[in-house]
Design a protein around this motif. Structure first.
Motif, PDB file in Angstrom:
ATOM      1  N   PHE A 426       5.337  -0.787 -13.190  1.00  0.00           N
ATOM      2  CA  PHE A 426       4.905   0.378 -12.318  1.00  0.00           C
ATOM      3  C   PHE A 426       4.679   0.153 -11.144  1.00  0.00           C
ATOM      4  O   PHE A 426       5.028  -1.249 -10.825  1.00  0.00           O
ATOM      5  N   GLN A 427       4.268   1.159 -10.523  1.00  0.00           N
ATOM      6  CA  GLN A 427       4.394   1.291  -8.972  1.00  0.00           C
ATOM      7  C   GLN A 427       2.166   1.594  -8.949  1.00  0.00           C
ATOM      8  O   GLN A 427       2.163   2.423  -9.280  1.00  0.00           O
ATOM      9  N   VAL A 428       2.175   1.229  -7.526  1.00  0.00           N
ATOM     10  CA  VAL A 428       0.372   0.788  -7.164  1.00  0.00           C
ATOM     11  C   VAL A 428       0.494   1.871  -6.473  1.00  0.00           C
ATOM     12  O   VAL A 428       1.192   2.112  -5.518  1.00  0.00           O
ATOM     13  N   LEU A 429      -0.202   3.135  -7.363  1.00  0.00           N
ATOM     14  CA  LEU A 429      -0.309   4.555  -6.430  1.00  0.00           C
ATOM     15  C   LEU A 429      -1.661   4.535  -5.275  1.00  0.00           C
ATOM     16  O   LEU A 429      -1.379   4.708  -4.883  1.00  0.00           O
ATOM     17  N   SER A 430      -2.553   3.556  -5.811  1.00  0.00           N
ATOM     18  CA  SER A 430      -3.969   3.219  -5.135  1.00  0.00           C
ATOM     19  C   SER A 430      -4.946   2.390  -5.570  1.00  0.00           C
ATOM     20  O   SER A 430      -4.403   2.416  -6.885  1.00  0.00           O
ATOM     21  N   VAL A 431      -5.638   1.089  -4.387  1.00  0.00           N
ATOM     22  CA  VAL A 431      -6.801   0.897  -5.236  1.00  0.00           C
ATOM     23  C   VAL A 431      -7.438   1.010  -4.613  1.00  0.00           C
ATOM     24  O   VAL A 431      -8.157   1.709  -3.263  1.00  0.00           O
ATOM     25  N   ALA A 432      -8.832   1.476  -5.613  1.00  0.00           N
ATOM     26  CA  ALA A 432     -10.223   2.074  -5.163  1.00  0.00           C
ATOM     27  C   ALA A 432     -10.477   3.436  -4.204  1.00  0.00           C
ATOM     28  O   ALA A 432     -11.026   3.507  -2.912  1.00  0.00           O
ATOM     29  N   GLY A 433      -8.532   4.425  -4.541  1.00  0.00           N
ATOM     30  CA  GLY A 433      -8.326   5.004  -3.409  1.00  0.00           C
ATOM     31  C   GLY A 433      -7.826   5.422  -2.488  1.00  0.00           C
ATOM     32  O   GLY A 433      -7.486   5.934  -1.945  1.00  0.00           O
ATOM     33  N   ALA A 434      -7.866   3.847  -1.908  1.00  0.00           N
ATOM     34  CA  ALA A 434      -7.126   3.878  -0.424  1.00  0.00           C
ATOM     35  C   ALA A 434      -5.229   3.357  -1.484  1.00  0.00           C
ATOM     36  O   ALA A 434      -5.472   2.862  -1.826  1.00  0.00           O
TER      37      ALA A 434
END
Length: 511
Positions: A426-434
């Motif tokens: 997978f690709q990470v889109l955001s962490v805690a909105g960032a």
């Protein structure tokens, strides 16, 4: 409401445990630990043993053009400390860990796994894209004395993957005894880059595991009463070596880091804070290297780094206190304060020149989250996902072939967790909105979940549909996984409904 109360309950349990420590002190002889003052081996390790490098597994090409490997899972004994105490272990083709399997993209492979252990096991190809029936999860168990021969076509970019058992409820025990190894995938794009790639010379696997030993030299599994994340050991094994050093003969060396521990997080860097180039994560090379001084890995995560050394110097790979993001109790009782010296690099007086790491590596097509047909939310709390504990005969959902999905994965209690999914990267889109940091910018199959910091990921399901045989998604802190923090999904054709998983008593292989 119950989920919101859990952090408070854990805090109260923690205060109770601290009271027990003040009254009673000490550590239980086995099972649960009531106190951990933390572990700090910085400047305390004597690097006296050459780093063991797992051998490349032998293979052959059969009459059908398939690359065939043979793996023998067996019990063993090893003297880790050189003092004559033999630790009871398990390994593949040896007494601890296993050989490194290596294949090229496009090759069809067969792995004949022979189980010579006293009990049943399985072998999961962590990070590999392959049919569910070949995945080696808890539905593909191998009886003692039986052989399981999964076959598939390697169809993914060059990457550092690994293999380990995945029996439901017993994974932690099997991995802790030593059943694990690397599986390297090669491809033309990686081969065309001026990167270190001489295995065991300037391209070196670094499998990091923590263990505790009893007085008679046996592995000791003590658990933490407060945060209950699993076993936290006080001694590091690197490729099964205590106190290892690596003789470096080139200006640059590529280290393929695997957090092979069952519960502990590491925050890797060098003792002198020298920068290194992060060139790859779980699923392969990044689009461009990231210049870092630290890379944090939770259990199951991998990273490839290239570090430059000077003639004659000695430099220590170290893990400083990881950022658990889970507060005081987690820091104190879940390893958040622990530091380790991991591996010493010993540079020769004369070094063979190495080319600089290129500024660009491989192109990376970004997944468009706007094209997602489904968005899912997975909440991790206690030992359950979305309030449900793992059931071998329940399929939790179906993903449709040739579709994109977005999953929002969130840890809603105060305990460290992470997230691993089978079949896809997978690709990470955001962490805690960032936006994700550089170390999460590439292909991933495992990611840390700090409490109350949602991680949004995007993935595509391109093939390997099977309505009856599921893949897993779970926490890769293996104590949590064994306790039920795992679910199952199938990949189906458009319009197809999920079937029923095979009976959990089924065994793969033949005698």
């Amino acid at each position: 409401m119950a989920a919101r109360r859990r952090p408070l309950v854990r805090l109260l349990l923690g205060l109770l445990a601290v009271s027990l420590v003040l009254c009673c002190g000490g550590v239980a002889a086995g099972g649960w630990a009531y106190s951990r003052a933390g572990t700090d081996t910085v400047d305390q390790v004597e690097f006296t043993r050459p780093l063991a490098v797992p051998p490349l597994a032998e293979s052959r090409v059969d009459e059908r053009g398939r690359r065939v490997f043979d793996l023998l899972a067996r019990d063993g004994r090893r003297d880790f400390h050189g003092d004559g105490r033999l630790t009871r272990t398990a390994g593949f083709d040896g007494d601890y860990l296993g050989p490194t399997l290596r294949a090229r993209r496009g090759e069809q492979v067969v792995v004949n796994v022979v189980n010579r252990l006293t009990g049943r096991t399985s072998v999961h190809w962590h990070g590999m894209h392959l049919p569910a029936r070949m995945d080696g999860g808890p539905h593909q168990m191998i009886r003692p004395g039986a052989t399981w021969s999964p076959t598939w076509t390697v169809d993914q970019p060059a990457a550092t993957l690994w293999y380990h058992p995945h029996p439901h409820g017993e994974t932690e025990d099997h991995v802790y005894r030593g059943l694990a190894g690397l599986f390297l995938v090669d491809d033309d794009r990686e081969a065309a880059l001026p990167l270190p790639r001489r295995y065991g010379v300037d391209d070196v696997p670094v499998i990091v595991q923590d263990r505790s030993f009893s007085g008679d030299g046996q592995f000791r599994k003590t658990r933490n009463m407060i945060n209950a994340i699993g076993v936290l050991g006080d001694t590091l094994l690197v490729n099964g070596t205590v106190g290892p050093y690596l003789d470096v003969t080139t200006e640059r060396v590529r280290l393929r880091l695997l957090n092979g521990s069952t519960a502990r997080l590491y925050n890797f860097g060098f003792a002198d804070d020298r920068p290194f180039d992060l060139i790859a994560s779980d699923g392969g090379l990044l689009a461009r290297p990231a210049r870092l001084t630290r890379v944090q890995l939770s259990p199951g995560e991998r990273a490839e780094i290239v570090v430059t050394v000077e003639p004659g110097e000695r430099v220590t790979l170290r893990s400083i206190a990881p950022d658990l993001g889970a507060g005081f109790l987690a820091d104190r009782f879940a390893g958040g304060r622990d530091r380790f010296d991991v591996l010493q690099l010993r540079a020769a007086d004369r070094l063979t020149p190495s080319p600089a790491v290129p500024g660009t590596l491989v192109p990376m097509e970004r997944i468009d989250p706007g094209s997602a047909s489904v968005t899912r939310r997975l909440e991790f709390a206690g030992r359950a996902i979305n309030g449900q504990s793992m059931s071998m005969d329940r399929i939790d959902f179906a993903a449709t072939r040739d579709t994109t999905e977005v999953w929002e994965v969130v840890n809603i209690d105060g305990t460290p967790h992470n997230f691993h999914v089978h079949d896809v990267q997978f690709q990470v889109l955001s962490v805690a909105g960032a936006a994700p940091p550089p170390e999460l910018a590439g292909w991933k199959d495992t990611v840390y979940l700090a409490p109350q910091r949602p991680v949004r990921v995007a993935m595509r399901f391109t093939d390997h549909s099977d309505p009856d045989v599921p893949y897993m998604y779970h926490c890769h802190l293996l104590y949590h996984e064994d306790a039920g923090m795992m679910g199952q999904f199938v990949v189906v054709e458009p319009g197809q409904r999920p079937g029923r998983p095979p009976a959990h008593s089924a065994h793969a292989g033949h005698g």
